[in-house]
Design a protein around this motif. Structure first.
Motif, PDB file in Angstrom:
ATOM      1  N   LEU A  73      39.106  44.082  18.495  1.00  0.00           N
ATOM      2  CA  LEU A  73      40.268  43.789  17.648  1.00  0.00           C
ATOM      3  C   LEU A  73      41.529  44.479  18.168  1.00  0.00           C
ATOM      4  CD1 LEU A  73      38.633  43.991  14.096  1.00  0.00           C
ATOM      5  CD2 LEU A  73      39.385  41.923  15.308  1.00  0.00           C
TER       6      LEU A  73
ATOM      7  N   LEU B  30      42.840  42.382  21.014  1.00  0.00           N
ATOM      8  CA  LEU B  30      43.367  41.106  20.511  1.00  0.00           C
ATOM      9  C   LEU B  30      44.725  41.284  19.849  1.00  0.00           C
ATOM     10  CD1 LEU B  30      40.168  39.392  19.045  1.00  0.00           C
ATOM     11  CD2 LEU B  30      41.190  39.132  21.316  1.00  0.00           C
ATOM     12  N   GLU B  31      44.957  42.438  19.263  1.00  0.00           N
ATOM     13  CA  GLU B  31      46.265  42.734  18.672  1.00  0.00           C
ATOM     14  C   GLU B  31      47.266  43.230  19.718  1.00  0.00           C
ATOM     15  OE1 GLU B  31      46.201  45.427  15.376  1.00  0.00           O
ATOM     16  OE2 GLU B  31      44.624  44.336  14.304  1.00  0.00           O
TER      17      GLU B  31
ATOM     18  N   ASN C 260      47.107  40.454  23.526  1.00  0.00           N
ATOM     19  CA  ASN C 260      46.561  39.087  23.517  1.00  0.00           C
ATOM     20  C   ASN C 260      47.570  38.111  24.119  1.00  0.00           C
ATOM     21  OD1 ASN C 260      44.772  37.049  23.177  1.00  0.00           O
ATOM     22  ND2 ASN C 260      44.804  37.037  20.953  1.00  0.00           N
TER      23      ASN C 260
ATOM     24  N   ARG D 216      37.828  35.567  27.709  1.00  0.00           N
ATOM     25  CA  ARG D 216      36.573  36.303  27.529  1.00  0.00           C
ATOM     26  C   ARG D 216      36.243  37.175  28.746  1.00  0.00           C
ATOM     27  NH1 ARG D 216      32.435  34.620  23.872  1.00  0.00           N
ATOM     28  NH2 ARG D 216      33.438  33.598  22.098  1.00  0.00           N
TER      29      ARG D 216
ATOM     30  N   LEU E 193      38.318  40.275  28.755  1.00  0.00           N
ATOM     31  CA  LEU E 193      37.929  41.121  27.631  1.00  0.00           C
ATOM     32  C   LEU E 193      36.680  41.936  27.959  1.00  0.00           C
ATOM     33  CD1 LEU E 193      38.350  42.022  24.702  1.00  0.00           C
ATOM     34  CD2 LEU E 193      37.006  40.024  23.982  1.00  0.00           C
TER      35      LEU E 193
ATOM     36  N   VAL F 156      37.095  37.092  13.846  1.00  0.00           N
ATOM     37  CA  VAL F 156      37.774  36.460  14.974  1.00  0.00           C
ATOM     38  C   VAL F 156      37.537  34.960  14.925  1.00  0.00           C
ATOM     39  CG1 VAL F 156      37.617  38.483  16.494  1.00  0.00           C
ATOM     40  CG2 VAL F 156      35.796  36.765  16.532  1.00  0.00           C
TER      41      VAL F 156
ATOM     42  N   ARG G  50      39.087  32.016  24.505  1.00  0.00           N
ATOM     43  CA  ARG G  50      39.870  33.094  23.920  1.00  0.00           C
ATOM     44  C   ARG G  50      39.383  33.420  22.511  1.00  0.00           C
ATOM     45  NH1 ARG G  50      44.783  33.976  26.244  1.00  0.00           N
ATOM     46  NH2 ARG G  50      45.662  34.639  24.258  1.00  0.00           N
ATOM     47  N   LEU G  51      39.787  34.576  22.037  1.00  0.00           N
ATOM     48  CA  LEU G  51      39.521  34.970  20.661  1.00  0.00           C
ATOM     49  C   LEU G  51      40.844  35.272  19.970  1.00  0.00           C
ATOM     50  CD1 LEU G  51      36.510  37.426  21.180  1.00  0.00           C
ATOM     51  CD2 LEU G  51      36.394  35.081  20.309  1.00  0.00           C
ATOM     52  N   ILE G  52      40.951  34.848  18.734  1.00  0.00           N
ATOM     53  CA  ILE G  52      42.127  35.130  17.911  1.00  0.00           C
ATOM     54  C   ILE G  52      41.689  36.037  16.767  1.00  0.00           C
ATOM     55  CG2 ILE G  52      44.022  34.167  16.559  1.00  0.00           C
ATOM     56  CD1 ILE G  52      44.023  33.337  19.510  1.00  0.00           C
ATOM     57  N   ALA G  53      42.353  37.162  16.626  1.00  0.00           N
ATOM     58  CA  ALA G  53      41.981  38.123  15.579  1.00  0.00           C
ATOM     59  C   ALA G  53      42.288  37.560  14.194  1.00  0.00           C
ATOM     60  CB  ALA G  53      42.727  39.431  15.780  1.00  0.00           C
TER      61      ALA G  53
END
Length: 211
Positions: free
Chosen positions: A66, A69-70, A73, A79, A82, A131, A145-148
């Protein structure tokens, strides 16, 4: 081992490889045994090394994810990148403080070190709504990708751990996945570990680039 060159000591070094070794790994490690085994094409460095005892914290890994991601990002954070950021967080902190932050086990895979429990953890984060997974295109290639969907909790970490998180974010924010992958491949933890095996945290103490 048979037909090998060996050094048995508390702090052993193998400086001479078999004749067919073109680029021997010239690094000293605090090990009990080195063996060079003969192979048709390429020798394998086999070592016995005291593995550090780790305690994995899924909570801390969740909040490290997290955090990134903050914090960074941007277009580069897929990935693959990350996974490398997690590696640098744990191995940087171990190198400086003698302890990892998440305590994850990292395996040597073709694209660099990967925490063994990360994918299962990320799937759980998705189920919990922490996420959201999305796929975009970067230069005509898919990027996962991941979005928080939840906030990073600073209270989960010590001051020293927060310093490491910020240092890793600052160091790698503008680097691509390919660049951070290449950097991890040039370090002893990845180079001195056989494919598919776990990377020993003690190798973090010998992270000068290879070659």
């Amino acid at each position: 081992c048979q037909g090998e060159k060996r050094a048995d000591s508390v702090s052993g070094c193998v400086w001479n490889a078999p004749d067919h070794v073109l680029s021997p790994l010239l690094i000293c490690f605090p090990v009990s045994l080195f063996c060079w085994t003969d192979a048709p094409l390429c020798p394998i460095l086999v070592y016995v090394i005291g593995t550090a005892t780790m305690s994995f914290s899924s909570e801390k890994m969740t909040h490290v994810i997290l955090f990134f991601l903050e914090r960074i990002n941007n277009v580069h954070l897929g990935r693959t990148k990350l996974m490398k950021l997690l590696y640098y967080v744990d191995f940087d902190h171990y190198e400086k403080r003698g302890a990892a932050i998440t305590g994850a086990a990292y395996k040597k895979l073709p694209h660099g070190p990967v925490p063994t429990r990360a994918e299962a953890l990320i799937k759980r984060m998705e189920r919990q709504g922490l996420v959201q997974a999305v796929t975009t295109k970067v230069r005509d290639y898919p990027q996962h990708r991941l979005i928080a969907q939840s906030k990073f909790d600073v209270s989960k970490f010590s001051g020293a751990e927060l310093e490491t998180l910020e240092a890793v974010a600052t160091n790698w924010e503008d680097h691509t996945a390919a660049e951070i992958e290449a950097a991890s491949h040039a370090e002893a933890p990845w180079s001195a570990t056989m494919e598919g095996k776990l990377i020993d945290y003690e190798l973090a103490r010998y992270r000068r680039p290879i070659g």
